[in-house]
Design a protein around this motif. Sequence first.
Motif, PDB file in Angstrom:
ATOM      1  N   ASN A  21      31.577  47.135  53.710  1.00 36.25           N
ATOM      2  CA  ASN A  21      32.399  45.966  53.400  1.00 36.25           C
ATOM      3  C   ASN A  21      31.515  44.797  52.992  1.00 36.25           C
ATOM      4  OD1 ASN A  21      34.564  47.493  54.121  1.00 36.25           O
ATOM      5  ND2 ASN A  21      35.087  46.346  55.942  1.00 36.25           N
ATOM      6  N   HIS A  22      32.001  44.036  52.020  1.00 37.25           N
ATOM      7  CA  HIS A  22      31.277  42.886  51.498  1.00 37.25           C
ATOM      8  C   HIS A  22      32.232  41.713  51.322  1.00 37.25           C
ATOM      9  CE1 HIS A  22      28.791  46.280  50.292  1.00 37.25           C
ATOM     10  NE2 HIS A  22      27.799  45.448  50.101  1.00 37.25           N
ATOM     11  N   VAL A  23      31.682  40.514  51.301  1.00 38.85           N
ATOM     12  CA  VAL A  23      32.443  39.296  51.034  1.00 38.85           C
ATOM     13  C   VAL A  23      31.990  38.759  49.678  1.00 38.85           C
ATOM     14  CG1 VAL A  23      32.867  36.905  51.760  1.00 38.85           C
ATOM     15  CG2 VAL A  23      32.713  38.705  53.464  1.00 38.85           C
ATOM     16  N   ILE A  24      32.944  38.253  48.912  1.00 36.49           N
ATOM     17  CA  ILE A  24      32.631  37.627  47.631  1.00 36.49           C
ATOM     18  C   ILE A  24      32.329  36.153  47.887  1.00 36.49           C
ATOM     19  CG2 ILE A  24      33.474  37.061  45.328  1.00 36.49           C
ATOM     20  CD1 ILE A  24      33.063  40.104  45.938  1.00 36.49           C
ATOM     21  N   LYS A  25      31.149  35.718  47.460  1.00 37.22           N
ATOM     22  CA  LYS A  25      30.731  34.329  47.657  1.00 37.22           C
ATOM     23  C   LYS A  25      30.269  33.726  46.332  1.00 37.22           C
ATOM     24  CE  LYS A  25      29.298  34.882  52.430  1.00 37.22           C
ATOM     25  NZ  LYS A  25      28.205  34.716  53.395  1.00 37.22           N
ATOM     26  N   TRP A  26      30.467  32.417  46.213  1.00 33.58           N
ATOM     27  CA  TRP A  26      29.971  31.654  45.069  1.00 33.58           C
ATOM     28  C   TRP A  26      28.626  31.085  45.473  1.00 33.58           C
ATOM     29  CZ3 TRP A  26      30.656  30.834  40.118  1.00 33.58           C
ATOM     30  CH2 TRP A  26      30.150  29.683  39.528  1.00 33.58           C
ATOM     31  N   ASP A  27      27.606  31.324  44.664  1.00 34.04           N
ATOM     32  CA  ASP A  27      26.280  30.828  44.994  1.00 34.04           C
ATOM     33  C   ASP A  27      25.515  30.509  43.725  1.00 34.04           C
ATOM     34  OD1 ASP A  27      24.007  30.359  46.849  1.00 34.04           O
ATOM     35  OD2 ASP A  27      23.141  32.068  45.777  1.00 34.04           O
ATOM     36  N   ASN A  28      25.129  29.261  43.594  1.00 33.89           N
ATOM     37  CA  ASN A  28      24.244  28.849  42.515  1.00 33.89           C
ATOM     38  C   ASN A  28      24.743  29.270  41.125  1.00 33.89           C
ATOM     39  OD1 ASN A  28      22.024  27.266  42.187  1.00 33.89           O
ATOM     40  ND2 ASN A  28      20.551  28.930  42.353  1.00 33.89           N
ATOM     41  N   GLY A  29      26.037  29.070  40.881  1.00 32.28           N
ATOM     42  CA  GLY A  29      26.582  29.342  39.557  1.00 32.28           C
ATOM     43  C   GLY A  29      26.997  30.775  39.289  1.00 32.28           C
ATOM     44  N   ARG A  30      27.120  31.588  40.332  1.00 29.49           N
ATOM     45  CA  ARG A  30      27.518  32.983  40.130  1.00 29.49           C
ATOM     46  C   ARG A  30      28.252  33.508  41.368  1.00 29.49           C
ATOM     47  NH1 ARG A  30      21.588  33.268  41.060  1.00 29.49           N
ATOM     48  NH2 ARG A  30      21.446  34.056  43.155  1.00 29.49           N
ATOM     49  N   PHE A  31      29.078  34.533  41.155  1.00 25.93           N
ATOM     50  CA  PHE A  31      29.762  35.204  42.255  1.00 25.93           C
ATOM     51  C   PHE A  31      28.915  36.385  42.702  1.00 25.93           C
ATOM     52  CE2 PHE A  31      33.344  33.053  40.236  1.00 25.93           C
ATOM     53  CZ  PHE A  31      33.913  32.451  41.344  1.00 25.93           C
ATOM     54  N   LEU A  32      28.722  36.492  44.024  1.00 28.70           N
ATOM     55  CA  LEU A  32      27.883  37.546  44.584  1.00 28.70           C
ATOM     56  C   LEU A  32      28.677  38.447  45.516  1.00 28.70           C
ATOM     57  CD1 LEU A  32      24.714  35.480  45.584  1.00 28.70           C
ATOM     58  CD2 LEU A  32      25.051  36.855  43.514  1.00 28.70           C
ATOM     59  N   ILE A  33      28.228  39.708  45.631  1.00 27.60           N
ATOM     60  CA  ILE A  33      28.709  40.644  46.644  1.00 27.60           C
ATOM     61  C   ILE A  33      27.719  40.529  47.799  1.00 27.60           C
ATOM     62  CG2 ILE A  33      29.103  43.058  47.209  1.00 27.60           C
ATOM     63  CD1 ILE A  33      29.579  43.593  44.239  1.00 27.60           C
TER      64      ILE A  33
END
Length: 127
Positions: free
Chosen positions: A79-91
């Motif tokens: 399982n992963h969470v989608i996060k916004w970081d430094n101008g991009r969406f990350l898993i």
Amino acid sequence: MKREIKFRAWIPNVGWLADGFSISMDGTEWYDDNSHSWPLSDIELMQFTGLHDKNGKEIYEGDIITYRWEDRKGDEVVNHVIKWDNGRFLICPIRSTVQTWNIHLYPYNEESEVIGNIYENPEQLNP
């Protein structure tokens, strides 16, 4: 490529996830489709990533997804969470027995599946 910009909102006071709303011109109030209003400081906004999972479901910041990682021992669903970081969406991995790291959501979105979000499904964050 045109990207649709939209948000949904989690309203903790009432435990409600809403996607039809507007924000006041001064940026202090949030209004739902039924003319209820809340201070913007009392809600959590989640931005649409512009991407969909393998089932065609929209992926938002704060969503919890499953993604199948392959290692030498075989596959494992993590399982992963989608996060916004430094101008991009990350898993970002929640838990794993295989070594994982934060990666860009695209191009893995079409292999992942949204199973909830951090507000409505917090039990997915703590196994």
